[in-house]
Design a protein around this motif. Sequence first.
Motif, PDB file in Angstrom:
ATOM      1  N   ARG A  39       0.716  -1.254  -0.103  1.00 38.02           N
ATOM      2  CA  ARG A  39       0.234  -0.032  -0.060  1.00 38.02           C
ATOM      3  C   ARG A  39       0.807   1.314  -0.035  1.00 38.02           C
ATOM      4  O   ARG A  39       0.359   2.356  -0.243  1.00 38.02           O
ATOM      5  N   ASN A 149      -1.813   7.816  -7.443  1.00 36.49           N
ATOM      6  CA  ASN A 149      -2.253   7.694  -6.491  1.00 36.49           C
ATOM      7  C   ASN A 149      -3.443   8.413  -6.086  1.00 36.49           C
ATOM      8  O   ASN A 149      -3.684   9.444  -5.383  1.00 36.49           O
ATOM      9  N   THR A 150      -4.604   7.977  -6.567  1.00 39.43           N
ATOM     10  CA  THR A 150      -5.853   8.618  -7.168  1.00 39.43           C
ATOM     11  C   THR A 150      -6.574   8.844  -5.267  1.00 39.43           C
ATOM     12  O   THR A 150      -6.907   9.993  -5.364  1.00 39.43           O
ATOM     13  N   LYS A 151      -6.313   7.837  -4.710  1.00 37.48           N
ATOM     14  CA  LYS A 151      -7.040   8.185  -3.176  1.00 37.48           C
ATOM     15  C   LYS A 151      -6.214   9.422  -2.604  1.00 37.48           C
ATOM     16  O   LYS A 151      -6.854  10.090  -1.701  1.00 37.48           O
ATOM     17  N   THR A 154      -7.439  12.683  -4.256  1.00 36.90           N
ATOM     18  CA  THR A 154      -8.855  13.101  -3.871  1.00 36.90           C
ATOM     19  C   THR A 154      -8.954  13.332  -2.290  1.00 36.90           C
ATOM     20  O   THR A 154      -9.607  14.318  -2.072  1.00 36.90           O
ATOM     21  N   ARG A 155      -8.048  12.867  -1.443  1.00 41.02           N
ATOM     22  CA  ARG A 155      -7.997  13.371  -0.153  1.00 41.02           C
ATOM     23  C   ARG A 155      -7.601  14.709   0.083  1.00 41.02           C
ATOM     24  O   ARG A 155      -8.194  15.408   0.804  1.00 41.02           O
TER      25      ARG A 155
END
Length: 202
Positions: A39, A149-151, A154-155
């Motif tokens: 991760r 790292n789209t997460k 978005t965060r």
Amino acid sequence: MPETAHHEQHIPGYGTVAIRPLAPDKDARVIHTWVSQERAVFWGMTNLTEAQVAQVYAHMATLDTHHAHLVTKDGEPVALLQTYDPAADRVSECYEVRPGDTGVHLLVAPAAPGARRPGWTSALLTVVADYVLRVLDRTRVVVDPDVRNTKAITRFERHGFTTGPEVVLPEIDLPDVYLPEKRARLAFLTRETAFTEATGTV
């Protein structure tokens, strides 16, 4: 950029978050368990041993422009924070650095199996922004997550960061540091935006 400082902040309903300078030897074990997981692939340290992780941060501790910090929640390690002067970093080749800019990299520890943590990272980002913009007295936070790292992207957007251009950070190949080329998405959080989001006023 100012030296690292200890910072502690209580968030109601969440807990007490503290930021302190990373101790390479003392903290290498927990950091290695985080960065070696799949991760954390975008952190770029999945293949390093614990000793090599300690070496990386021991080298960083000798620099005046790049700093590593351990973030704890109620005394337990929960994140690795790196702050740096963008003017002394490869990102400076990709955008016009302003006085008062500080770069930030944040790696949040994995949740326990089956655990749900809604709002967890948002709370940590609130403390990190407060640390950089108030304690270190900077005017803008700069982040450069990998475009894949789209997460993370978005965060940051949800936290009030303004998305900037997609850039290519050049490869760094030095005796003490190797960083492969990185396609990144820049994003920025100003002091005015951060504190307006938090309080409703500037």
